[in-house]
Design a protein around this motif. Structure first.
Motif, PDB file in Angstrom:
ATOM      1  N   ASN A  64     -38.723  21.783   6.853  1.00 43.48           N
ATOM      2  CA  ASN A  64     -39.268  23.028   6.278  1.00 43.48           C
ATOM      3  C   ASN A  64     -40.599  22.757   5.567  1.00 43.48           C
ATOM      4  O   ASN A  64     -41.018  23.504   4.700  1.00 43.48           O
TER       5      ASN A  64
ATOM      6  N   ALA B 250     -33.357  27.971   5.226  1.00 39.31           N
ATOM      7  CA  ALA B 250     -33.086  27.935   3.789  1.00 39.31           C
ATOM      8  C   ALA B 250     -32.646  26.529   3.421  1.00 39.31           C
ATOM      9  O   ALA B 250     -32.125  25.802   4.256  1.00 39.31           O
ATOM     10  N   MET B 251     -32.880  26.168   2.170  1.00 40.31           N
ATOM     11  CA  MET B 251     -32.640  24.781   1.782  1.00 40.31           C
ATOM     12  C   MET B 251     -31.699  24.699   0.583  1.00 40.31           C
ATOM     13  O   MET B 251     -31.780  25.502  -0.347  1.00 40.31           O
TER      14      MET B 251
ATOM     15  N   PHE C 207     -30.572  21.792  -2.234  1.00 43.32           N
ATOM     16  CA  PHE C 207     -31.125  20.534  -2.719  1.00 43.32           C
ATOM     17  C   PHE C 207     -30.071  19.661  -3.390  1.00 43.32           C
ATOM     18  O   PHE C 207     -29.130  20.161  -4.005  1.00 43.32           O
TER      19      PHE C 207
ATOM     20  N   GLY D 216     -26.734  27.280  -5.742  1.00 42.55           N
ATOM     21  CA  GLY D 216     -27.797  26.837  -4.830  1.00 42.55           C
ATOM     22  C   GLY D 216     -27.511  27.275  -3.395  1.00 42.55           C
ATOM     23  O   GLY D 216     -28.414  27.705  -2.672  1.00 42.55           O
TER      24      GLY D 216
ATOM     25  N   ARG E 219     -27.985  31.061  -3.162  1.00 39.83           N
ATOM     26  CA  ARG E 219     -29.406  31.400  -3.084  1.00 39.83           C
ATOM     27  C   ARG E 219     -29.894  31.254  -1.643  1.00 39.83           C
ATOM     28  O   ARG E 219     -30.669  32.075  -1.154  1.00 39.83           O
ATOM     29  N   ALA E 220     -29.412  30.183  -0.978  1.00 40.13           N
ATOM     30  CA  ALA E 220     -29.806  29.972   0.416  1.00 40.13           C
ATOM     31  C   ALA E 220     -29.192  31.035   1.329  1.00 40.13           C
ATOM     32  O   ALA E 220     -29.859  31.547   2.227  1.00 40.13           O
TER      33      ALA E 220
END
Lengths: 218, 278
Positions: B55, B98-99, B101, B164, B167-168
């Motif tokens: 990405n 989407a990532m 982490f 997280g 959110r993705a």
């Protein structure tokens, strides 16, 4: 200690305190706004604007405020720009403060973990959106204690304006000393008033720290 | 899968160096829609770099990365030279990606719901109300809707990583990249995150994951890619890789991992009889 004298000179000090406050607050507002912008531009355009930024900070931080004020007040008229003593003080202190405020914001910016900015990029936020929605809110909160400190330094630095005849606290104290030949009372009162003003600034800073940080534990 | 379909993500001859240190050599990988690809290998093998290139969090020096056919990060000018694309068009090409982490990378000054809706509002231009609806759906999907108004620091690591993931999910990605999603978690918090990832895999989400959780990789992946020193050593379905590794290198990697996590030396072939983490 002559208390009658203190009562006598209080109104003059009260008036002068307003002049000091006016010059300092204007300079702090200008300096903080300019410092914020300088850092923001240096963050967005590190190569092009970064050079100007470093030059500006290097120049302002490396020279005494008195010299800067002399250049503005006595030097600029030679180039057709004439400012009265108060204008020169506000602009001079504002520029002087901008360099320090900018460095404070830069330090606060650097303490934000890079992963947060990467997450912003990965989720499609633009450079400016990252600055505004991720970096600025956190950086400002982190910067508040240092900003308060710098505001107090500017308040005290405004005493230098007495040399170019701005009727602020320090000049007023000097005038009273010259007229009454009393040293202790005017200068003690002078120190006391600066101290009270600094106390008020510190209180405001502490209040905004509390207000900005009240919901986060981070 | 139609033979003519364009891969979700396609890497061709991708190379990347940090100074004199080459971390990816001529790297090829195709990720098809619906696949779950796990990248495994020793530290420094380039797995995370490969994932981050997908990405454009890392720029790559040579080769091509395509997201659904669109070249990522660069454009090729008529003189044949490649130029870096503008941030805006990079963002457009990576929009389906989407990532998640390793360190969660949540925004600590925002409430949970705002962490999840910020990309929708700021990057996708959704109105506040519909962003909130989608955000709450995504939070519900990871079992975190009840924490919508909390701040990240008030949550456990496992909960933060689920945020997280939410959110993705909220950006309705076509592919998710997960960079060691459980490596920063206390052991007892790993399972709640793995459960969420597994349920996404069941729902057909396309995922590329860097992981050290071998049993988990064996369980959810459609394909496992073993990397070392910036190259793919071996890749294939997990059964094949974990039960019949073709290379000595993978065999010794699996043995080391196996011995470390289970003290007793057992043949690598017994991997599927292990108690799984999920």
């Amino acid at each position: 200690m002559n208390f009658e004298l203190i009562i006598d000179i209080l109104p003059a000090f009260g008036h002068a305190a307003l002049v000091t406050l006016q010059a300092s607050i204007l300079a702090i507002v200008i300096g903080a706004a300019a410092g914020f912008m300088l850092n923001a531009l240096a963050q967005i355009y590190p190569t092009t604007f970064g050079i100007f930024y470093r030059g500006f900070v290097w120049l302002i931080r490396g020279t005494p405020f008195l010299a800067q004020l002399f250049v503005i007040y006595f030097g600029l008229p030679q180039f057709g720009i004439t400012l009265d003593a108060m204008q020169a003080t506000v602009i001079g202190l504002g520029i002087y403060g901008a360099a320090y405020f900018a460095e404070i914001f830069r330090a606060a910016w650097q303490s934000i973990p890079n992963g947060q900015i990467e997450a912003g990029r990965a989720f499609g936020l633009g450079r400016r959106q990252i600055l505004r929605h991720i970096e600025a809110p956190q950086a400002i909160r982190l910067a508040v204690p240092m900003l308060t400190n710098q505001a107090i330094l500017i308040l005290k630095e405004s005493s230098v304006a007495s040399i170019i005849t701005v009727p602020e606290l320090t000049m007023t104290a000097g005038t009273i000393v010259a007229e009454t030949f009393s040293y202790a009372e005017p200068y003690l009162l002078l120190g006391l008033i600066y101290w009270l003003l600094a106390l008020a600034f510190a209180g405001l800073g502490h209040g905004s720290e509390h207000w900005l940080g009240r919901r986060q534990t981070h | 899968m139609l033979p003519t379909s364009i891969p979700m993500i396609s890497l061709r001859g991708v190379s990347k160096s940090y100074g004199a240190n080459r971390v990816l050599f001529d790297f090829d990988l195709d990720v098809e829609r619906g696949e779950v690809v796990s990248l495994i290998g020793p530290s420094g093998s380039g797995k995370t770099t490969a994932l981050r290139c997908m990405n454009f969090l890392e720029e790559y020096d040579a080769g091509e990365i395509r997201i659904r056919g669109a070249l990522l990060g660069y454009r090729v000018d008529h003189d044949g030279r490649r130029k870096r694309e503008s941030e805006r068009s990079i963002a457009e090409v990576r929009a389906p990606v989407a990532m998640v982490f390793q360190q969660f990378n949540l925004w600590p000054h925002m409430r949970v719901i705002d962490n999840v809706t910020a990309p929708l509002i700021l990057a996708k231009g959704l109105p506040q109300a519909s962003a909130r609806t989608r955000g709450l759906e995504a939070l519900d999907r990871v079992g975190m809707a009840h924490k919508a108004d909390a701040y990240p620091a008030q949550l456990s690591g496992g909960q933060q990583q689920r945020i997280g993931i939410a959110r993705a999910l909220a950006v309705a990605p076509e592919v998710m990249l997960l960079d060691e999603p459980t490596s920063a978690l206390d052991p007892e918090l790993v399972d709640e995150v793995l459960e969420v990832i597994q349920s996404l895999a069941r729902d057909g989400m396309t995922m590329v994951m860097v992981t050290h959780e071998m049993s988990f990789a064996a369980k959810v992946s459609s394909r496992v890619v073993f990397m070392e020193a910036g190259r793919i050593v071996e890749s294939g379905p997990p059964q094949q890789l974990f039960t019949a590794p073709a290379t000595d290198r993978l065999r010794s990697f699996l043995r080391t991992w196996f011995e470390r996590s289970h003290a007793a030396a057992t043949p690598v072939g017994a991997i599927h009889s292990l108690p799984s983490p999920v």
